[in-house]
Structure formats: C-alpha cells, structure tokens
Design a protein around this motif. Structure first.
Motif, PDB file in Angstrom:
ATOM      1  N   GLY A 193       0.789  -1.227   0.000  1.00  0.00           N
ATOM      2  CA  GLY A 193       0.000   0.000   0.000  1.00  0.00           C
ATOM      3  C   GLY A 193       0.818   1.272   0.000  1.00  0.00           C
ATOM      4  O   GLY A 193       0.323   2.328   0.370  1.00  0.00           O
ATOM      5  N   LEU A 194       2.064   1.176  -0.435  1.00  0.00           N
ATOM      6  CA  LEU A 194       2.930   2.357  -0.462  1.00  0.00           C
ATOM      7  C   LEU A 194       2.848   3.055  -1.809  1.00  0.00           C
ATOM      8  O   LEU A 194       2.533   2.435  -2.823  1.00  0.00           O
ATOM      9  N   LYS A 195       3.118   4.336  -1.783  1.00  0.00           N
ATOM     10  CA  LYS A 195       3.143   5.099  -3.028  1.00  0.00           C
ATOM     11  C   LYS A 195       4.179   6.194  -2.912  1.00  0.00           C
ATOM     12  O   LYS A 195       4.299   6.840  -1.875  1.00  0.00           O
ATOM     13  N   SER A 241       3.570   7.960   0.684  1.00  0.00           N
ATOM     14  CA  SER A 241       2.335   7.765   1.439  1.00  0.00           C
ATOM     15  C   SER A 241       2.045   6.282   1.584  1.00  0.00           C
ATOM     16  O   SER A 241       2.520   5.452   0.810  1.00  0.00           O
ATOM     17  N   TRP A 242       1.264   5.991   2.578  1.00  0.00           N
ATOM     18  CA  TRP A 242       0.922   4.610   2.882  1.00  0.00           C
ATOM     19  C   TRP A 242      -0.563   4.511   3.179  1.00  0.00           C
ATOM     20  O   TRP A 242      -1.110   5.315   3.939  1.00  0.00           O
ATOM     21  N   LEU A 243      -1.211   3.565   2.530  1.00  0.00           N
ATOM     22  CA  LEU A 243      -2.628   3.336   2.755  1.00  0.00           C
ATOM     23  C   LEU A 243      -2.752   2.055   3.564  1.00  0.00           C
ATOM     24  O   LEU A 243      -2.290   0.997   3.135  1.00  0.00           O
ATOM     25  N   GLU A 251      -4.838   6.896   5.728  1.00  0.00           N
ATOM     26  CA  GLU A 251      -3.689   7.201   4.899  1.00  0.00           C
ATOM     27  C   GLU A 251      -2.728   8.087   5.674  1.00  0.00           C
ATOM     28  O   GLU A 251      -3.138   9.009   6.363  1.00  0.00           O
TER      29      GLU A 251
ATOM     30  N   ARG B  69      -8.016  -1.186  -1.920  1.00  0.00           N
ATOM     31  CA  ARG B  69      -6.682  -1.480  -1.401  1.00  0.00           C
ATOM     32  C   ARG B  69      -6.509  -2.968  -1.089  1.00  0.00           C
ATOM     33  O   ARG B  69      -5.447  -3.541  -1.270  1.00  0.00           O
ATOM     34  N   LYS B  92      -5.501   5.628  -6.345  1.00  0.00           N
ATOM     35  CA  LYS B  92      -5.326   5.902  -4.918  1.00  0.00           C
ATOM     36  C   LYS B  92      -5.280   4.630  -4.089  1.00  0.00           C
ATOM     37  O   LYS B  92      -4.878   4.659  -2.938  1.00  0.00           O
ATOM     38  N   GLY B  93      -5.733   3.520  -4.653  1.00  0.00           N
ATOM     39  CA  GLY B  93      -5.828   2.276  -3.891  1.00  0.00           C
ATOM     40  C   GLY B  93      -4.497   1.591  -3.641  1.00  0.00           C
ATOM     41  O   GLY B  93      -4.418   0.674  -2.826  1.00  0.00           O
ATOM     42  N   ASN B  94      -3.454   2.015  -4.337  1.00  0.00           N
ATOM     43  CA  ASN B  94      -2.103   1.448  -4.149  1.00  0.00           C
ATOM     44  C   ASN B  94      -2.122  -0.079  -4.147  1.00  0.00           C
ATOM     45  O   ASN B  94      -1.524  -0.712  -3.293  1.00  0.00           O
ATOM     46  N   ASN B  95      -2.836  -0.666  -5.121  1.00  0.00           N
ATOM     47  CA  ASN B  95      -2.974  -2.115  -5.133  1.00  0.00           C
ATOM     48  C   ASN B  95      -2.607  -2.664  -6.510  1.00  0.00           C
ATOM     49  O   ASN B  95      -3.417  -2.616  -7.432  1.00  0.00           O
TER      50      ASN B  95
END
Lengths: 485, 303
Positions: A193-195, A241-243, A251, B69, B92-95
C-alpha cells in the motif's frame, strides 16, 4: 447416353452436315437434335461444376469447424494453467477491441474559467490584516477577467508509473503568464500500500489544498488558504504515502518540498526544505453518509537573509513605488491543521440531492527574524508571532443541476518581537482587526462539464469592509474529470 | 509480562495469512451477485454501488479506496460507465493486483458484443460512451458470457479451489441457460411492444426481448428533458396507443409522471440491477421481476 460418345458423334455430325447438302430435311432434323444435345450437355456440365464447388466449400468449412472444435476443447483445458495473460481472454472468442495508433494518447483536458466581478472597493487596495499576501492571493480583478485556463495531460506511463502535467495560463494586468502547476509521476504498483510521488505537485495537506481552482465550490479560496499558503501549498519534491489495509480508510504521508510560496517558501543557501506530514481517516456511515478527517503538519524554514529582499511576489507590486518593500521574515514556521468533511446523499444517490459540510482550521507559529533595508541600512529584529484561521462551508444540491452554498471565514493573529517598527511595516500586525468574510453562491451545471456560478460576498479582510459580486463560468473540455472525494 | 501484551497487540495487527477468502470488489451489484454465485463460500464480495445509485455519479469515497486497497479481484462493467471514479480508485488504492492487465482486473464490457458504438463522439451528444452503450447487464446472455470469463479468473487467482469453481460454474450455467429459455418463452408476447425509456439504458434488454424503443425522455443521454422536448416526444408517440414507459429505480423524474399523465401509458419501474426492487434479490429473481413487471404493464395496457 454415354457422355464420351457425345463429342465424337457431334464431330461426325458436324462433318456430315458440312459436306452434306443443306437442303436435306433429314440432315436438318439431325442438326436440330444435335443442337438440342449440345445445350443439354452444356447445362449438365455447368450443374456438375457448381455441385463440385459447393461440396469443396462444405468440406473446407467442416475442416475449419473441426479445427475450431479442437481449439475449443483445448481452451476448455486452459483454466488449468496457473498463469494469467490478457491474451487468453481474446483466445476465448471475446470481441477484439479496435486498436488505433492514437489509442495510447494521454487523457487531455482543458479548463476554461472566466468571470465578471464587481467590487464595492478597489480590489487593488486589498489587504488581509495580520497576513502577508503572496503569489496569486487576492480578491481578483474588477470587471471581466479570466481565471486559470488549465491544460491537464495525464496517463499511465507504464504498468508501474502514472504521470500528470498541469499548466495554467493566467493574465494579470494585461500580461499573460504560464504557470507550471503540476508535473509529477507517481508509482502504481508498490507493495504494502505504499506510493511514491515525485516532481512538482499540490501538497496533500488539508482538504482543499489539492483541489484546483476549477474544483472549488466558490469562486475564490478561503481566507485562511489565501493568507497562509497563497491559495495553495505546492512545491517540487517527493511524497511517500501509505494506505493502511483497514476497513476505515487510513492514509499516512509525508512530503519534502522545495519552492512553495512565501512565507513558507524555502530559498537562499539553506538546504532544508519544507517538510509536511499528513494523516487522513475516512469512512461511511450507512449508505447515505460519508466523512473524512485529516491532520496536517507543515514545518518550513524560510531563509531570505542571503537574498536581501528578492522575495517572490510578497513585495508590494505597485510599480513606481520601488523602494517600498515590506520587511521580510526569515526563520522557522510551524503550521498545523485539522480538516473535516461530511457528505450526505439520500441512499448514496448524489445525482438527485446531496449536502457537503466542510471545515478546516490552520494555526501557524513563527520563530525567526524580520529584516528590512531602509535607505541602504539593514534593520533586523526578532519575530515570534502566530496566526490562525478557519472556514466552514455548506453546499447543498437541492435538485439535479442546482446547488447553493454558504461559507464563513475567520482569521486572527498575534504579533510579538523586538522591533515594533519593523512589525508594523511587515503586514503581520493586524492592528486589532480580525478578518472575516461570508460568501453565498448558487451554481447551475448543465452537465458534468459546464457550470455557471453567481457569488456574493461581504468581506472584512481589512477594516475597510467591501461587498463583491462574481459571475463565473467553468467549462471542462476533453477527458472526463475525476469525481474526487 | 509486558512482552505478552506487546505480542498480543502485534498478533492483532498482523493480517490472517492464507486460506482467507478471495476478496472481490465489484463496481455494480449485478457483478457482485455473479461473483457470489460462482465463488460461493470461497469469496468475500463487496459492491461499490448499490441499486439506488446511478453508477455513473459516484465519488471516490475513502471507504471505496480502503476496499480497493485490499481487493484480489476487481469486476466492473467498464466501457466508461465508471470513468469518473474507477481510475481515481485504482490510482489511490495502491494495489498492484487489480491494475489493468492483471488477472485481478476484469471489465465485463470487454467480453460481450457492445451495441451502439458511436462512429464519432462529441460532448454535445450528451453522456455518450466511445466504447458503446455500457448497460450490458440487461441481457442475461451477456451475464452468461461474463460468467465464463469470471470463472476462469477465479480459477487462476485461487487455484487451490479450482475444481469447486469449475463445478459451481457448470451448475450456474445450467441453471442460468434453463432460466433464459424459460424467460424467453414467457416473454415471447412482449415482442414488438413499443416502449419509451427515460434513459437509454435498456438497449440490450430491448434486443433480447424484441421490444421496440420509440424514443427516450432524455433528449440526450444524461441531459434532463425540457418541457419543449417533452411536447415533441408526446407528438411523436401519439400513433402508439399501447405504449409503455420504462425507467430504472434511481431515475425519479417529474418528466416521467407528466408524460404518463398525458398519454395514459403505464409506467414500469424496472430494476436495472440486483436489489433494484424488493423482489430482485439475486440474479434469477431480478430477471424474473423484470419479466413480471413488463408482462403486467402489457396486460394493463390491453385492459
């Protein structure tokens, strides 16, 4: 009749007919019979040929069919393979999407924004008590004016990266300026979930900060954004960022930015950029309600000491008064903010009716120096003032296409430092006036791509209160815009 | 002793490994219902929208981002229906598991024959989709096609339960095809029935049952009707005494009531997806309900 005999017979008869006298009635009869035979024979050959062709086609089709069946049988065994490739889908007989050379063109959209404003006081004389104005911050221009005309180009770069470019064209006092608002990439396929985002971008602090002016619900930014960030906090840098893998959306992110706008701009010889930290938590309550809350921290070191007054935009821009430059702040600024958004749409169907409530608060502390040059002499003094401000707004769509909104802004500030003369000149001193403003708007959207808005505001940014009216259009051409939260 | 608490806290934070159900994120309730049919107890299905929402007008809410996600498989209609929000969710889901090109990314419209693919598109035509009319779920034969693709994806993504998925798929196909035959027999009398739709979201159903669309109450897709346009529609439909007006559950409009009042044509609210009416509980009862409502309208027209 044996077909082989026919041609021979025909030849013989021909020969006979030629040699024999034409007047012979018997021969004439024979000739007629022969013609009859010829016709019959030809039509039979034609028929045979056609039948042959037909059987050939049929056998070919059968062959193809059996091949197809074989392939189908093979395909039915395909699912056993553990690896997926997109080509499998088409093998199974799905319609193939047409491919053109421009299929890979990025999404392009153009925003047209224009307005007519009427101010009861000259907007050139605008000031915000207790705040130094920077960048494009201000109430706008009297009469017809263009807002930001924005060109946005974005696409997935490949399977790992996404990129976006946003340029805004504005005109101020007859001059056209092109501003590069955003040019960044971000990762799509990082694990856990990282960006990572890099380049120039609008910071993710607060709620409104990352919205472009055409996405705002009002024609102008809240006063707290105008006073503290010059409408937007943006810069060149990186964001991580991390979700979290949770049911509630959580977040967490951090940014290192250079640039930005005074007074949280990094400049000069210092290598310490602006540092931000943000957290957002959000979710649904039933199917009709949703919410998001956020916390932001912005830590910026401003260093103008080596630049002696070459600040960007925060000097008074009145030409002809060149010597008048506000004292400049250098040092630390620490800003924190809280934002809360609540949205309601009956049964989640926001197309018919919906309500959005929004609140943001920011607070900033200064700890540094003010410096100015007076007739060649440098003057300095310590400064540790503070500023804070908030806005609250409600926007209600009471029927499809129509919305009304109400917003209230309030700011306050306190000054303290060693050189009261500098403070007085700096613009940080509110002289006891706490700015406030209320705004009312109504807008009509013919489609998702066009909007007309009328806004009235009563502004007490400075002790000289004024009223304003703005009629604005926002048109979006090209790629479908995002329905952001 | 303190360590024990720390361990306890950590063990709560670590997600349960393996054997967990396959997480499926469906954009619309119909695909969620299909995934549930094919996946049974091996899948954990969530739908981004529910029947009362127009699937075009959704915002990328935090709760949706959180669900994207965690998803192993994404199944959506595609063809631009979710153009306003799905790209944002994916970004935005970073998946990485559910991005385009992965087994976990399934757009139903890429696997059926699309109707009304425009030769050219322009926004002045209203909410048209370059990929064709996206309301593909209103033909049960399309659902059968998508079921085949979805079953294959389930087998790839969760190969441990391959046989169960195959069995469930075969079972579903048999029941579904039988039901389609049944509906076609029941609906044979609907052939040629003149209908006025609110939004052009029934072209696949019209094609399947042979309904005859006279016009739509929206002058252009997504554009609400003006009174002048409605008067025009009224004129155009005068020659059809046995007209039926069709709209879906989330299209409440005064225009429909007005038009029906003027023409005395019965108004049928058809569930556009599972959950659109109280009767439409799953894929089967959904189509049962569509057929029942259309036949009722026909009967009341003949009375």
């Amino acid at each position: 009749m044996n077909p082989k005999i026919v041609p021979v017979l025909a030849l013989m008869l021909c020969f006979l007919s030629n040699s024999a006298s034409a007047e012979d009635p018997e021969i004439e009869q024979l000739r007629q019979q022969l013609e009859q035979l010829k016709l019959e024979y030809n039509s039979k050959i034609d028929e045979l040929e056609k039948r042959l062709q037909a059987t050939e086609i049929a056998s070919q089709q059968k062959k193809n069919e059996s091949k197809e069946n074989e392939e189908k049988a093979k395909q039915q065994m395909v699912p056993v393979v553990a690896e997926y490739s997109p080509a499998d889908d088409n093998a199974a007989g799905a319609p193939v999407k047409a491919s053109k050379s421009n299929s890979f063109n990025p999404a392009i959209s153009l925003i047209l924004d224009g307005r007519y404003s009427d101010f009861s006081e000259d907007p050139e004389e605008y000031s915000l008590s207790g705040f130094q104005l920077a960048g494009e911050a201000g109430p706008g221009e009297q009469g017809f004016a263009l807002g930001h005309s924005e060109l946005v180009i974005s696409a997935n770069v490949d399977d790992k990266f996404f990129g976006r470019f946003t340029a805004a064209v504005d005109s101020h006092d007859g001059e056209t300026e092109v501003e590069l608002e955003e040019a960044f990439f971000e990762t799509l396929a990082m694990p856990y979930g990282l960006k990572i985002r890099g380049g120039r971008f609008y910071s993710d602090i607060g709620y409104l900060n990352k919205q472009h002016p055409h996405q705002w619900d009002f024609t102008d930014a809240p006063l707290v954004y105008r006073g503290m960030f010059g409408n937007h906090l943006l810069g060149d840098g990186v964001q991580l960022s991390w979700l979290a893998p949770t049911d509630l959306s959580f977040e967490l992110g951090s940014e290192l930015l250079s640039g930005g706008r005074y007074p949280i701009e990094y400049s000069g010889d210092s290598t310490i950029p602006t540092y931000t930290l943000f957290a957002k938590l959000g979710g649904d309550i039933g199917i009709s309600h949703s919410w998001q809350a956020g916390l932001s921290l912005i830590d910026a070191k401003v260093d103008y000491s080596t630049e002696s007054g070459h600040g960007h935009g925060h000097e008074d821009e009145h030409e002809g008064e060149e010597q008048h430059i506000s004292p400049i702040y250098s040092g630390d600024t620490a800003t924190w903010g809280f934002d809360l958004v609540y949205k309601w749409a009956p049964q989640g169907n926001s197309k018919q009716r919906n309500l959005v409530l929004q609140f943001e608060y920011f607070n900033r502390d200064y700890d540094g120096m003010l410096s100015a040059e007076h007739e060649g002499e440098a003057e300095t003094g310590s400064y540790d003032g503070s500023q804070s401000g908030w806005y609250a707004q409600a926007v209600y769509q009471f029927m499809p296409q129509w919305r009304v909104g109400l917003r209230y802004d309030a700011l306050t500030s306190a000054v303290s430092g060693s050189n009261s003369e500098l403070i007085e000149e700096s613009g940080f001193d509110s002289e006891g006036h706490d700015p406030s403003r209320y705004s009312l708007m109504a807008d009509w959207s013919n489609s998702e791509f066009s909007r007309l808005r009328l806004q009235y505001g009563h502004d007490e940014s400075s002790p000289e209160a004024y009223d304003y009216w703005t009629l604005q259009y926002i048109l979006s051409l090209g790629a479908h815009g995002a329905h952001r939260y | 002793m303190k360590y024990r608490y720390v361990l306890l806290v950590f063990s709560l934070l670590i997600p349960l490994p393996l054997q967990a159900a396959l997480k499926i994120f469906a954009c619309e309730p119909d695909w969620a219902a299909l995934a549930q049919e094919l996946g049974g107890e091996h899948v954990d299905v969530t739908s981004a929208t529910q029947a009362m929402q127009d699937p075009h007008y959704i915002q990328a809410r935090p709760s949706l981002i959180a669900r994207v996600r965690k998803a192993d498989l994404l199944i959506c209609t595609g063809a631009g229906l979710e153009a306003g929000w799905l790209p944002v969710l994916l970004r935005k889901g970073n998946n990485p598991r559910i991005l385009d090109g992965q087994a976990g990314y399934l757009m139903a419209s890429e696997h059926v024959m699309m109707k009304e693919i425009p030769v050219s598109v322009d926004r002045s035509m209203g909410d048209v989709h370059a990929e064709g009319n996206p309301h593909i779920q209103t033909d049960p034969r399309n659902i059968a096609r998508v079921a085949g693709v979805l079953a294959d994806r389930l087998k790839v993504l969760d190969s441990a339960n391959r046989e169960q998925y195959q069995r469930r798929y075969e079972d579903f196909s048999l029941r579904w095809n039988t039901a389609i035959n049944d509906w076609q027999q029941k609906g044979a009398s609907l052939k040629g029935m003149p209908v006025v739709v609110y939004h052009r979201s029934w072209v696949y159903l019209q094609d399947w049952l042979g309904l005859k669309e006279i016009t739509s109450l929206e002058p252009k897709p997504g554009v609400p009707p003006s009174s002048r346009y409605l008067a025009e529609v009224l004129n155009r439909t005068q020659e059809y005494p046995d007209l039926v007006v069709i709209h879906s559950q989330y299209q409440e409009s005064k225009a429909i009531q007005w038009f029906s009042g003027k023409t005395a044509a019965p108004v049928v609210m058809l569930p556009s997806t599972v959950g659109g009416t109280a009767e439409a509980k799953d894929l089967f009862s959904w189509y049962e309900d569509i057929l029942k409502r259309l036949l009722n309208a026909q009967r009341s027209d003949n009375d």
